[in-house]
Design a protein around this motif. Structure first.
Motif, PDB file in Angstrom:
ATOM      1  N   ALA A  97      21.503   1.181 -20.121  1.00  0.00           N
ATOM      2  CA  ALA A  97      21.100   0.568 -21.373  1.00  0.00           C
ATOM      3  C   ALA A  97      20.265   1.421 -22.289  1.00  0.00           C
ATOM      4  N   GLU A  98      20.871   1.334 -23.751  1.00  0.00           N
ATOM      5  CA  GLU A  98      20.122   2.221 -24.479  1.00  0.00           C
ATOM      6  C   GLU A  98      19.060   1.680 -25.168  1.00  0.00           C
ATOM      7  N   ALA A  99      18.013   2.539 -25.116  1.00  0.00           N
ATOM      8  CA  ALA A  99      16.598   1.694 -25.685  1.00  0.00           C
ATOM      9  C   ALA A  99      16.746   1.785 -27.212  1.00  0.00           C
ATOM     10  N   PRO A 100      16.370   0.610 -27.818  1.00  0.00           N
ATOM     11  CA  PRO A 100      16.150   0.751 -29.431  1.00  0.00           C
ATOM     12  C   PRO A 100      15.260   1.619 -29.618  1.00  0.00           C
ATOM     13  N   SER A 101      15.385   2.374 -30.790  1.00  0.00           N
ATOM     14  CA  SER A 101      14.382   3.033 -31.302  1.00  0.00           C
ATOM     15  C   SER A 101      13.676   2.594 -32.565  1.00  0.00           C
ATOM     16  N   ALA A 102      12.843   2.350 -32.482  1.00  0.00           N
ATOM     17  CA  ALA A 102      12.008   1.569 -33.623  1.00  0.00           C
ATOM     18  C   ALA A 102      11.499   2.858 -34.836  1.00  0.00           C
ATOM     19  N   SER A 103      12.112   2.884 -35.766  1.00  0.00           N
ATOM     20  CA  SER A 103      11.491   3.948 -36.767  1.00  0.00           C
ATOM     21  C   SER A 103      11.038   3.550 -37.923  1.00  0.00           C
ATOM     22  N   PRO A 104      10.225   3.902 -38.897  1.00  0.00           N
ATOM     23  CA  PRO A 104       9.789   3.410 -40.009  1.00  0.00           C
ATOM     24  C   PRO A 104      10.595   2.719 -40.836  1.00  0.00           C
ATOM     25  N   SER A 105      11.764   3.394 -40.831  1.00  0.00           N
ATOM     26  CA  SER A 105      12.811   3.071 -41.968  1.00  0.00           C
ATOM     27  C   SER A 105      13.622   1.531 -41.579  1.00  0.00           C
ATOM     28  N   GLU A 106      13.264   1.302 -40.464  1.00  0.00           N
ATOM     29  CA  GLU A 106      13.880  -0.108 -39.892  1.00  0.00           C
ATOM     30  C   GLU A 106      12.681  -1.271 -39.963  1.00  0.00           C
ATOM     31  N   ALA A 107      11.575  -0.905 -40.508  1.00  0.00           N
ATOM     32  CA  ALA A 107      10.674  -2.172 -40.923  1.00  0.00           C
ATOM     33  C   ALA A 107      11.113  -3.261 -41.465  1.00  0.00           C
ATOM     34  N   SER A 108      10.488  -4.475 -41.093  1.00  0.00           N
ATOM     35  CA  SER A 108      11.054  -5.681 -41.545  1.00  0.00           C
ATOM     36  C   SER A 108      10.711  -6.112 -43.188  1.00  0.00           C
ATOM     37  N   THR A 109       9.748  -5.323 -43.820  1.00  0.00           N
ATOM     38  CA  THR A 109       9.706  -5.283 -45.181  1.00  0.00           C
ATOM     39  C   THR A 109       9.474  -3.975 -45.802  1.00  0.00           C
ATOM     40  N   PRO A 110      10.080  -3.851 -47.373  1.00  0.00           N
ATOM     41  CA  PRO A 110       9.578  -2.699 -47.891  1.00  0.00           C
ATOM     42  C   PRO A 110       8.168  -2.183 -47.664  1.00  0.00           C
ATOM     43  N   GLU A 111       7.190  -3.099 -47.714  1.00  0.00           N
ATOM     44  CA  GLU A 111       5.677  -2.672 -47.649  1.00  0.00           C
ATOM     45  C   GLU A 111       5.707  -2.157 -46.203  1.00  0.00           C
ATOM     46  N   ALA A 112       6.223  -2.907 -45.058  1.00  0.00           N
ATOM     47  CA  ALA A 112       5.824  -2.268 -43.885  1.00  0.00           C
ATOM     48  C   ALA A 112       6.588  -1.049 -43.744  1.00  0.00           C
ATOM     49  N   ALA A 113       7.674  -0.546 -44.265  1.00  0.00           N
ATOM     50  CA  ALA A 113       8.215   0.631 -44.172  1.00  0.00           C
ATOM     51  C   ALA A 113       7.489   1.703 -44.700  1.00  0.00           C
ATOM     52  N   PHE A 114       6.848   1.259 -46.249  1.00  0.00           N
ATOM     53  CA  PHE A 114       6.268   2.137 -47.091  1.00  0.00           C
ATOM     54  C   PHE A 114       4.747   2.487 -45.824  1.00  0.00           C
ATOM     55  N   LEU A 115       4.072   1.693 -45.413  1.00  0.00           N
ATOM     56  CA  LEU A 115       3.157   1.853 -44.571  1.00  0.00           C
ATOM     57  C   LEU A 115       3.038   2.829 -43.392  1.00  0.00           C
ATOM     58  N   ALA A 116       4.449   2.290 -42.554  1.00  0.00           N
ATOM     59  CA  ALA A 116       4.628   3.136 -41.438  1.00  0.00           C
ATOM     60  C   ALA A 116       5.065   4.661 -42.030  1.00  0.00           C
ATOM     61  N   ILE A 174       2.457  10.283 -51.036  1.00  0.00           N
ATOM     62  CA  ILE A 174       2.386   8.872 -51.152  1.00  0.00           C
ATOM     63  C   ILE A 174       3.474   8.476 -52.152  1.00  0.00           C
ATOM     64  N   ALA A 175       3.618   9.247 -53.412  1.00  0.00           N
ATOM     65  CA  ALA A 175       4.651   9.037 -54.203  1.00  0.00           C
ATOM     66  C   ALA A 175       5.880   8.921 -53.828  1.00  0.00           C
ATOM     67  N   ALA A 176       6.205  10.114 -52.946  1.00  0.00           N
ATOM     68  CA  ALA A 176       7.651  10.235 -52.581  1.00  0.00           C
ATOM     69  C   ALA A 176       8.099   8.977 -51.729  1.00  0.00           C
ATOM     70  N   VAL A 177       6.993   8.507 -50.832  1.00  0.00           N
ATOM     71  CA  VAL A 177       7.269   7.632 -49.879  1.00  0.00           C
ATOM     72  C   VAL A 177       7.486   6.152 -50.640  1.00  0.00           C
ATOM     73  N   ALA A 178       6.498   5.944 -51.522  1.00  0.00           N
ATOM     74  CA  ALA A 178       6.791   4.965 -52.428  1.00  0.00           C
ATOM     75  C   ALA A 178       8.163   4.577 -53.135  1.00  0.00           C
ATOM     76  N   ARG A 179       8.494   5.764 -53.725  1.00  0.00           N
ATOM     77  CA  ARG A 179       9.678   5.958 -54.366  1.00  0.00           C
ATOM     78  C   ARG A 179      10.965   5.465 -53.714  1.00  0.00           C
ATOM     79  N   LYS A 180      10.875   6.157 -52.234  1.00  0.00           N
ATOM     80  CA  LYS A 180      11.874   5.605 -51.526  1.00  0.00           C
ATOM     81  C   LYS A 180      11.916   4.265 -50.680  1.00  0.00           C
ATOM     82  N   THR A 181      10.726   3.565 -50.727  1.00  0.00           N
ATOM     83  CA  THR A 181      10.568   2.167 -50.018  1.00  0.00           C
ATOM     84  C   THR A 181      10.276   1.237 -51.132  1.00  0.00           C
ATOM     85  N   ILE A 182       9.144   1.267 -51.818  1.00  0.00           N
ATOM     86  CA  ILE A 182       8.805  -0.070 -52.734  1.00  0.00           C
ATOM     87  C   ILE A 182       8.892  -0.107 -54.107  1.00  0.00           C
TER      88      ILE A 182
END
Length: 137
Positions: A48-67, A127-135
């Motif tokens: 079985a392959e273990a799912p990999s949780a990554s920041p880009s797979e967060a449930s909301t844009p805000e959660a992705a930004f924070l991660a 922070i700005a680069a991640v914000a531009r990509k996520t939120i």
């Protein structure tokens, strides 16, 4: 000096966006188990392959930004105790500044942060680069 700033910004963006050498996205890990054909099952065990949780797979844009922000900020950050609310406010401020035409490398969202030798605010730029990509809308 201007070329160095542009080159540093380009390198930072490549690092933050996770580009690969071929420009192709890496395949996402499957959350379902790998099933071999009946003839192959005798040769190799079922894995079985273990799912990999990554920041880009967060449930909301805000959660992705924070991660992602917490992942890219250096260990010796000037804001080691920043709360989620403070980081989200900084991200929103970065979005506002960029919407008004400020380049992400010139965004300043951390009070008292000093420009580095490349004349950028390093952690505000992250922070700005991640914000531009996520939120940023």
């Amino acid at each position: 000096m201007k070329r160095g700033l542009i080159a540093a910004g380009a390198v930072a963006m490549l690092l933050l966006t996770g580009c690969t050498a071929g420009g192709e996205a890496e395949p996402a890990a499957s959350s379902s188990p790998t099933v071999a054909s009946p003839s192959a099952q005798a040769a190799a065990p079922l894995v079985a392959e273990a799912p990999s949780a990554s920041p880009s797979e967060a449930s909301t844009p805000e959660a992705a930004f924070l991660a992602q922000v917490r992942e890219v900020l250096p260990a010796d950050t000037v804001i080691p105790n920043a709360t989620d609310e403070q980081l989200l406010a900084a991200g929103a401020s970065a979005c506002d500044q960029m919407a008004q035409g400020t380049d992400f490398s010139q965004v300043s969202v951390i009070e008292g942060e000093q420009m580095n030798e490349l004349e950028v605010y390093p952690e505000s730029g992250l922070i700005a680069a991640v914000a531009r990509k996520t939120i940023c809308g």
